[in-house]
Enzyme design. Structure first.
Site, PDB file in Angstrom:
ATOM      1  N   TYR A   1      41.105  19.760  48.067  1.00  0.00           N
ATOM      2  CA  TYR A   1      39.930  20.521  47.644  1.00  0.00           C
ATOM      3  C   TYR A   1      38.812  19.591  47.162  1.00  0.00           C
ATOM      4  CZ  TYR A   1      37.429  24.254  45.099  1.00  0.00           C
ATOM      5  OH  TYR A   1      36.490  25.144  44.635  1.00  0.00           O
TER       6      TYR A   1
ATOM      7  N   LYS B   1      35.062  19.407  48.947  1.00  0.00           N
ATOM      8  CA  LYS B   1      33.886  19.767  48.161  1.00  0.00           C
ATOM      9  C   LYS B   1      32.929  18.591  48.008  1.00  0.00           C
ATOM     10  CE  LYS B   1      34.526  24.149  47.430  1.00  0.00           C
ATOM     11  NZ  LYS B   1      33.650  25.122  48.110  1.00  0.00           N
TER      12      LYS B   1
END
Length: 297
Positions: free
Chosen positions: A154, A158
């Site tokens: 993640y 991002k």
């Protein structure tokens, strides 16, 4: 503020995405509400309609080019044009790196990073075909700005989304298109696994307000993020592009771009011993924090 605009919001069936879709509809936009869960997307579209807004649901997983093309086509077929795209869809597969499988990594990359790319590409193509510019808001996360234990997948996507926003802003500025990364901090199920926030998330889900202490430190509800989003999608933000902008609780923030924090030079180049000496004498005190304050305590 968004009257007459047509906006696609991906991953809008719940959480932040639902708040985004409802906020842009309340500001006057017609909305394509996308979610992999078709029932959730339809429920949000129905909520918007019940409140007097215009919305249509779209069911489909973000990532494939076909989905991105369908989203643009739906906006045009239902409302005649496309003015903005908010790439919010995402999934979590949290595990420390030694326990993370290839599938855990790949599904997060597919949804977040590839999904942002395919949706942005499709939207930009439509904006250029229409003329008159457009708005892209690519949703990032504090996890992409600093360490987030158990989220190597993640954090990577991002961070990539914020980098993508800067490059797309440079590529599309001549067409009147703005591209910004939104970095939200909100008490949703996506952060419920962080021990420091678990109780507050549960309280917000019960309908209680976010604690004042958290709000003052930039952590609030999903609805606290929406004013910044609506602004970025509006004509008022025509000169704001290539930025990573955060919202949470009582705060909005402007994140810095990566830049050189310190440097040292040696005529003729370096040896390993020289690097060790420079770190001790010149650079060690300028190394950058990588863990967010809440995790460091």
């Amino acid at each position: 503020m968004l009257a007459g605009k047509v906006i696609v919001v991906t991953g809008a069936g719940r959480g932040l995405g639902r708040a985004y879709a409802r906020a842009v509809a309340e500001a006057g936009a017609a909305v394509v509400v996308n979610d992999v869960d078709g029932g959730a997307a339809a429920a949000v579209a129905d909520e918007i309609g019940a409140d007097g807004g215009s919305a249509v649901a779209h069911a489909g997983p973000v990532g494939p080019t076909a989905t991105a093309d369908e989203l643009v086509a739906t906006a045009v077929a239902e409302f005649g044009r496309l003015d903005a795209m908010v790439t919010n869809a995402g999934v979590l597969r949290d595990r420390s790196v030694v326990k993370m499988t290839d599938e855990d990594f790949d599904v997060v990359v597919e949804t977040h990073l590839r999904g942002t790319f395919t949706c942005a590409r499709a939207a930009i193509a439509r904006f250029r075909e229409q003329g008159g510019g457009g708005r892209l808001v690519l949703v990032g996360s504090p996890a992409g700005q600093r360490a987030s234990f158990g989220q190597a997948n993640y954090s990577a996507v991002k961070a990539g989304i914020v980098g993508m926003a800067r490059t797309l802003a440079a590529e599309t500025a001549k067409h009147g298109i703005t591209v910004n990364a939104l970095v939200p901090v909100a008490l949703t199920r996506m952060v419920a696994t962080i021990p420091a926030f678990a109780d507050a998330v549960a309280a917000v889900e019960r309908g209680e307000p976010a604690p004042d202490e958290l709000r003052a430190n930039g952590v609030g509800t999903a609805e606290d993020v929406t004013p910044l989003l609506v602004y970025l999608l509006s004509d008022d933000a025509a000169e704001v592009t290539g930025q990573a902008l955060g919202a949470g609780g009582d705060r909005i923030t402007v994140w810095t771009h990566p830049s050189v924090a310190a440097e040292a030079s040696r005529p003729g180049g370096w040896t390993a011993e020289g690097v060790a000496e420079a770190f001790g004498a010149e650079l060690a005190g300028r190394l950058q924090p990588y863990v967010p304050p809440v995790a460091a305590r």
